[in-house]
Design a protein around this motif. Sequence first.
Motif, mmCIF file in Angstrom:
data_model
loop_
_atom_site.group_PDB
_atom_site.id
_atom_site.type_symbol
_atom_site.label_atom_id
_atom_site.label_comp_id
_atom_site.label_asym_id
_atom_site.label_seq_id
_atom_site.Cartn_x
_atom_site.Cartn_y
_atom_site.Cartn_z
ATOM 1 N N ILE A 1 15.630 -10.911 31.378
ATOM 2 C CA ILE A 1 15.742 -9.965 30.267
ATOM 3 C C ILE A 1 16.873 -10.390 29.329
ATOM 4 O O ILE A 1 16.712 -10.381 28.100
ATOM 5 C CB ILE A 1 15.960 -8.533 30.805
ATOM 6 N N LEU A 2 18.011 -10.775 29.901
ATOM 7 C CA LEU A 2 19.146 -11.221 29.088
ATOM 8 C C LEU A 2 18.794 -12.479 28.295
ATOM 9 O O LEU A 2 19.140 -12.592 27.110
ATOM 10 C CB LEU A 2 20.365 -11.477 29.977
ATOM 11 N N ALA A 3 18.088 -13.418 28.930
ATOM 12 C CA ALA A 3 17.669 -14.638 28.223
ATOM 13 C C ALA A 3 16.759 -14.292 27.055
ATOM 14 O O ALA A 3 16.848 -14.905 25.985
ATOM 15 C CB ALA A 3 16.967 -15.589 29.184
ATOM 16 N N GLY A 4 15.893 -13.301 27.248
ATOM 17 C CA GLY A 4 15.029 -12.860 26.153
ATOM 18 C C GLY A 4 15.820 -12.309 24.985
ATOM 19 O O GLY A 4 15.489 -12.546 23.822
ATOM 20 N N PHE A 5 16.898 -11.571 25.287
ATOM 21 C CA PHE A 5 17.752 -11.043 24.223
ATOM 22 C C PHE A 5 18.538 -12.156 23.535
ATOM 23 O O PHE A 5 18.798 -12.085 22.333
ATOM 24 C CB PHE A 5 18.719 -9.985 24.753
ATOM 25 N N ILE A 6 18.904 -13.202 24.293
ATOM 26 C CA ILE A 6 19.709 -14.283 23.709
ATOM 27 C C ILE A 6 18.866 -15.164 22.787
ATOM 28 O O ILE A 6 19.250 -15.420 21.652
ATOM 29 C CB ILE A 6 20.355 -15.145 24.823
ATOM 30 N N VAL A 7 17.721 -15.621 23.279
ATOM 31 C CA VAL A 7 16.959 -16.604 22.499
ATOM 32 C C VAL A 7 15.719 -16.036 21.822
ATOM 33 O O VAL A 7 15.187 -16.656 20.917
ATOM 34 C CB VAL A 7 16.545 -17.817 23.375
ATOM 35 N N GLY A 8 15.259 -14.873 22.248
ATOM 36 C CA GLY A 8 14.036 -14.332 21.660
ATOM 37 C C GLY A 8 14.226 -13.000 20.982
ATOM 38 O O GLY A 8 13.307 -12.187 20.937
ATOM 39 N N ARG A 9 15.410 -12.771 20.473
ATOM 40 C CA ARG A 9 15.723 -11.478 19.853
ATOM 41 C C ARG A 9 14.756 -11.161 18.717
ATOM 42 O O ARG A 9 14.302 -10.035 18.566
ATOM 43 C CB ARG A 9 17.160 -11.480 19.345
ATOM 44 N N ALA A 10 14.426 -12.163 17.916
ATOM 45 C CA ALA A 10 13.525 -11.927 16.780
ATOM 46 C C ALA A 10 12.148 -11.477 17.257
ATOM 47 O O ALA A 10 11.533 -10.587 16.660
ATOM 48 C CB ALA A 10 13.411 -13.195 15.941
ATOM 49 N N ASP A 11 11.652 -12.083 18.341
ATOM 50 C CA ASP A 11 10.344 -11.699 18.870
ATOM 51 C C ASP A 11 10.364 -10.296 19.465
ATOM 52 O O ASP A 11 9.369 -9.568 19.399
ATOM 53 C CB ASP A 11 9.894 -12.702 19.945
ATOM 54 N N LEU A 12 11.487 -9.922 20.072
ATOM 55 C CA LEU A 12 11.589 -8.596 20.677
ATOM 56 C C LEU A 12 11.524 -7.487 19.632
ATOM 57 O O LEU A 12 10.878 -6.455 19.844
ATOM 58 C CB LEU A 12 12.894 -8.467 21.476
ATOM 59 N N PHE A 13 12.210 -7.694 18.527
ATOM 60 C CA PHE A 13 12.333 -6.636 17.525
ATOM 61 C C PHE A 13 11.391 -6.829 16.343
ATOM 62 O O PHE A 13 11.535 -6.164 15.319
ATOM 63 C CB PHE A 13 13.791 -6.547 17.045
ATOM 64 N N ASP A 14 10.424 -7.740 16.489
ATOM 65 C CA ASP A 14 9.500 -8.040 15.393
ATOM 66 C C ASP A 14 8.221 -7.207 15.504
ATOM 67 O O ASP A 14 7.152 -7.660 15.201
ATOM 68 C CB ASP A 14 9.153 -9.534 15.393
ATOM 69 N N GLY A 15 8.325 -6.034 15.955
ATOM 70 C CA GLY A 15 7.149 -5.165 16.082
ATOM 71 C C GLY A 15 7.613 -3.775 16.438
ATOM 72 O O GLY A 15 8.779 -3.424 16.291
ATOM 73 N N GLY A 16 6.716 -3.023 16.976
ATOM 74 C CA GLY A 16 7.052 -1.658 17.351
ATOM 75 C C GLY A 16 7.656 -1.589 18.743
ATOM 76 O O GLY A 16 8.022 -2.593 19.361
ATOM 77 N N VAL A 17 7.723 -0.388 19.230
ATOM 78 C CA VAL A 17 8.275 -0.127 20.559
ATOM 79 C C VAL A 17 7.409 -0.776 21.632
ATOM 80 O O VAL A 17 7.915 -1.328 22.617
ATOM 81 C CB VAL A 17 8.399 1.401 20.798
ATOM 82 N N GLY A 18 6.105 -0.743 21.427
ATOM 83 C CA GLY A 18 5.183 -1.353 22.393
ATOM 84 C C GLY A 18 5.438 -2.846 22.546
ATOM 85 O O GLY A 18 5.449 -3.372 23.660
ATOM 86 N N ASN A 19 5.631 -3.531 21.428
ATOM 87 C CA ASN A 19 5.930 -4.964 21.463
ATOM 88 C C ASN A 19 7.229 -5.227 22.219
ATOM 89 O O ASN A 19 7.312 -6.152 23.024
ATOM 90 C CB ASN A 19 6.021 -5.520 20.046
ATOM 91 N N PHE A 20 8.245 -4.395 21.947
ATOM 92 C CA PHE A 20 9.536 -4.552 22.615
ATOM 93 C C PHE A 20 9.393 -4.381 24.126
ATOM 94 O O PHE A 20 9.918 -5.172 24.910
ATOM 95 C CB PHE A 20 10.534 -3.538 22.051
ATOM 96 N N LEU A 21 8.666 -3.339 24.540
ATOM 97 C CA LEU A 21 8.511 -3.070 25.977
ATOM 98 C C LEU A 21 7.704 -4.163 26.676
ATOM 99 O O LEU A 21 8.068 -4.596 27.774
ATOM 100 C CB LEU A 21 7.860 -1.701 26.189
ATOM 101 N N ILE A 22 6.649 -4.627 26.053
ATOM 102 C CA ILE A 22 5.829 -5.674 26.662
ATOM 103 C C ILE A 22 6.605 -6.988 26.738
ATOM 104 O O ILE A 22 6.579 -7.679 27.763
ATOM 105 C CB ILE A 22 4.498 -5.850 25.899
ATOM 106 N N ALA A 23 7.320 -7.338 25.671
ATOM 107 C CA ALA A 23 8.105 -8.578 25.674
ATOM 108 C C ALA A 23 9.221 -8.511 26.720
ATOM 109 O O ALA A 23 9.476 -9.495 27.429
ATOM 110 C CB ALA A 23 8.685 -8.834 24.296
ATOM 111 N N THR A 24 9.859 -7.355 26.838
ATOM 112 C CA THR A 24 10.914 -7.202 27.845
ATOM 113 C C THR A 24 10.326 -7.301 29.242
ATOM 114 O O THR A 24 10.920 -7.930 30.133
ATOM 115 C CB THR A 24 11.639 -5.854 27.658
ATOM 116 N N PHE A 25 9.160 -6.709 29.449
ATOM 117 C CA PHE A 25 8.495 -6.789 30.750
ATOM 118 C C PHE A 25 8.123 -8.237 31.081
ATOM 119 O O PHE A 25 8.287 -8.685 32.224
ATOM 120 C CB PHE A 25 7.252 -5.890 30.772
ATOM 121 N N MET A 26 7.653 -8.988 30.097
ATOM 122 C CA MET A 26 7.312 -10.395 30.321
ATOM 123 C C MET A 26 8.556 -11.216 30.647
ATOM 124 O O MET A 26 8.525 -12.104 31.502
ATOM 125 C CB MET A 26 6.592 -10.982 29.094
#
Length: 196
Positions: free
Chosen positions: A22-47
């Motif tokens: 999850i931390l790695a996702g916030f470090i390198v994939g921040r744009a992908d996490l916040f580039d959509g709605g809440v659903g996108n954020f939750l699914i990306a965090t789960f992945m």
Amino acid sequence: MNLRKYGWLFGTTLLVGGIGGILAGFIVGRADLFDGGVGNFLIATFMNLLFGLSISVLTQMGFFAYMMLNYLAQSVFKSRGLWRNIQILLILFTFFDFVYLRYSLGVQGDSLWPYFVEPSVLLLVSVIAAYAKVRLTNPTAWVPTVFFLFVGTTIEWIPALRENAYSAIFMAVPLLFCNIWQVLHLQRLVKADPAS
């Protein structure tokens, strides 16, 4: 180490790997996490969580492979100093290969210096973690800890190193979290229980 202690190590390493993913996702994939709605954020965090969990299983296999190698090497090389010196040579060899092989696969004419970044950072993290391990145990833990964290992590990191910098950083965070977690908790798990 009994089954209860192994279960604790397995479960906590899974948890640490998930947090690292999850931390790695916030470090390198921040744009992908916040580039959509809440659903996108939750699914990306789960992945990212699932990725971290799978990396934790990889690190546990590497950790127990190293423990078997260490046990066999100490049986074969009766002198503890000989096995320690072999580990130091393998650390140096791995550092050289880490730099040279990636440089030789890179674009011709590139500078050599950027290829020193990842191995130098990994070696620095390994030395800092080994210092913590020595503080928890004894000075003989220096070389085995640096060896496992540097050489073992490099071997586990190879698939991402063949890709791009994004993949390398994304995999490095849970790898280091899990490997450091395991090596710093090993001495607690191999101690004999006072009740037994």
